[in-house]
Scaffold this motif. Structure first.
Motif, PDB file in Angstrom:
ATOM      1  N   THR A  17       0.827  -1.206   0.000  1.00 38.48           N
ATOM      2  CA  THR A  17       0.000   0.000   0.000  1.00 38.48           C
ATOM      3  C   THR A  17       0.863   1.259   0.000  1.00 38.48           C
ATOM      4  OG1 THR A  17      -1.822  -1.146   1.091  1.00 38.48           O
ATOM      5  CG2 THR A  17      -1.800   1.259   1.237  1.00 38.48           C
ATOM      6  N   SER A  20       2.171   1.636  -3.373  1.00 38.99           N
ATOM      7  CA  SER A  20       1.115   2.126  -4.258  1.00 38.99           C
ATOM      8  C   SER A  20       0.950   3.638  -4.130  1.00 38.99           C
ATOM      9  CB  SER A  20      -0.207   1.429  -3.953  1.00 38.99           C
ATOM     10  OG  SER A  20      -0.140   0.045  -4.226  1.00 38.99           O
ATOM     11  N   LYS A  33      -8.324   0.113  -5.469  1.00 42.34           N
ATOM     12  CA  LYS A  33      -8.201  -1.229  -4.906  1.00 42.34           C
ATOM     13  C   LYS A  33      -9.544  -1.920  -5.127  1.00 42.34           C
ATOM     14  CE  LYS A  33      -6.463  -4.087  -1.269  1.00 42.34           C
ATOM     15  NZ  LYS A  33      -5.385  -4.199  -0.300  1.00 42.34           N
ATOM     16  N   GLN A  36     -11.375  -4.831  -1.150  1.00 41.54           N
ATOM     17  CA  GLN A  36     -10.804  -4.540   0.163  1.00 41.54           C
ATOM     18  C   GLN A  36     -11.374  -5.514   1.186  1.00 41.54           C
ATOM     19  OE1 GLN A  36      -8.668  -1.723   1.471  1.00 41.54           O
ATOM     20  NE2 GLN A  36      -8.648  -3.308   3.045  1.00 41.54           N
ATOM     21  N   GLU A  62     -13.910   1.264  -4.013  1.00 42.48           N
ATOM     22  CA  GLU A  62     -13.725  -0.171  -4.205  1.00 42.48           C
ATOM     23  C   GLU A  62     -14.955  -0.809  -4.848  1.00 42.48           C
ATOM     24  OE1 GLU A  62     -13.762   1.394  -1.308  1.00 42.48           O
ATOM     25  OE2 GLU A  62     -11.797   1.218  -0.343  1.00 42.48           O
ATOM     26  N   GLU A 105      -4.242  -1.806  -6.979  1.00 40.98           N
ATOM     27  CA  GLU A 105      -3.575  -2.572  -5.919  1.00 40.98           C
ATOM     28  C   GLU A 105      -4.322  -3.873  -5.648  1.00 40.98           C
ATOM     29  OE1 GLU A 105      -2.317  -2.379  -1.188  1.00 40.98           O
ATOM     30  OE2 GLU A 105      -3.145  -0.577  -2.156  1.00 40.98           O
TER      31      GLU A 105
END
Length: 210
Positions: A17, A20, A33, A36, A62, A105
């Motif tokens: 993270t 990222s 992302k 999550q 997300e 990510e």
């Protein structure tokens, strides 16, 4: 090839993270992302938002947020949710910036299951993304690093290179040589990570990324 960079790790807790955030800042990219897990610990998207300084980057919502700190397939199962990978790729198309990179990510490493039949590496392929691998130095990290590199080569997925995080170790040069993937940079161990740290590291990384 789309202008997408997928950030994967050789395992959990290797600095994915933070890497990222630094890559997003360096490229003034957008961040996302897709899945999550572990919501009780907050979201990685919130962390990224708090660390960016540039006025351009957007952090997108997300596709799935799951409470259990587990693999996506297990966390979804516990909540009675079915993760639809096609939905993830469709959302990616709507979030994709027109003229800037898109940082995506992943959760954990390449073989983390997203569903009962789809793994992270399958998602990378469907997203048509290039990969940056984040590696830490710990007992067993050479094995995890080279296994990750081997799978990416076997699946013919394009790799931009390595980012190493945490304490410096001589393993880095050997992993680079054995894998054949270049070293993009390293993120030093820091007691406090804030916007200033991320901006400083982003500037150091910018030449390698661009």
């Amino acid at each position: 090839m789309t202008n997408r960079i997928f950030i994967t790790g050789i395992g959990t807790g290797v600095g994915k993270t933070i890497s990222s955030a630094i890559i997003t800042e360096s490229l003034q990219a957008d961040y996302w992302k897709p899945v999550q897990t572990g919501l009780t610990e907050g979201t990685d998207t919130d962390t990224i938002k708090s660390l960016l300084s540039n006025p351009v980057s957007k952090c997108h919502r997300e596709a799935y947020c799951l409470k259990e700190p587990a693999s996506p397939h297990l966390a979804a199962r516990l909540e009675g949710i079915t993760i639809n990978v096609k939905r993830i790729t469709e959302i990616a198309d709507t979030y994709q910036p027109a003229n800037r990179p898109f940082i995506i990510e992943g959760a954990g490493g390449l073989m983390v299951p997203i569903t009962d039949t789809i793994f992270t590496i399958d998602l990378i392929r469907q997203l048509k993304a290039r990969v940056i691998i984040v590696a830490g130095n710990y007992l067993g990290s050479i094995n995890h690093s080279l296994l990750t590199a081997s799978v990416l080569k076997q699946e013919k997925i394009p790799v931009l290179g390595w980012i190493f995080s945490g304490d410096t170790h001589s393993n880095e040069d050997e992993v680079v040589a054995w894998s054949g993937f270049p070293k993009l940079g390293r993120i030093p161990q820091a007691s406090h990570i804030d916007k200033a740290f991320v901006k400083e590291q982003a500037e150091k990384l910018s030449l390698q990324l661009k």
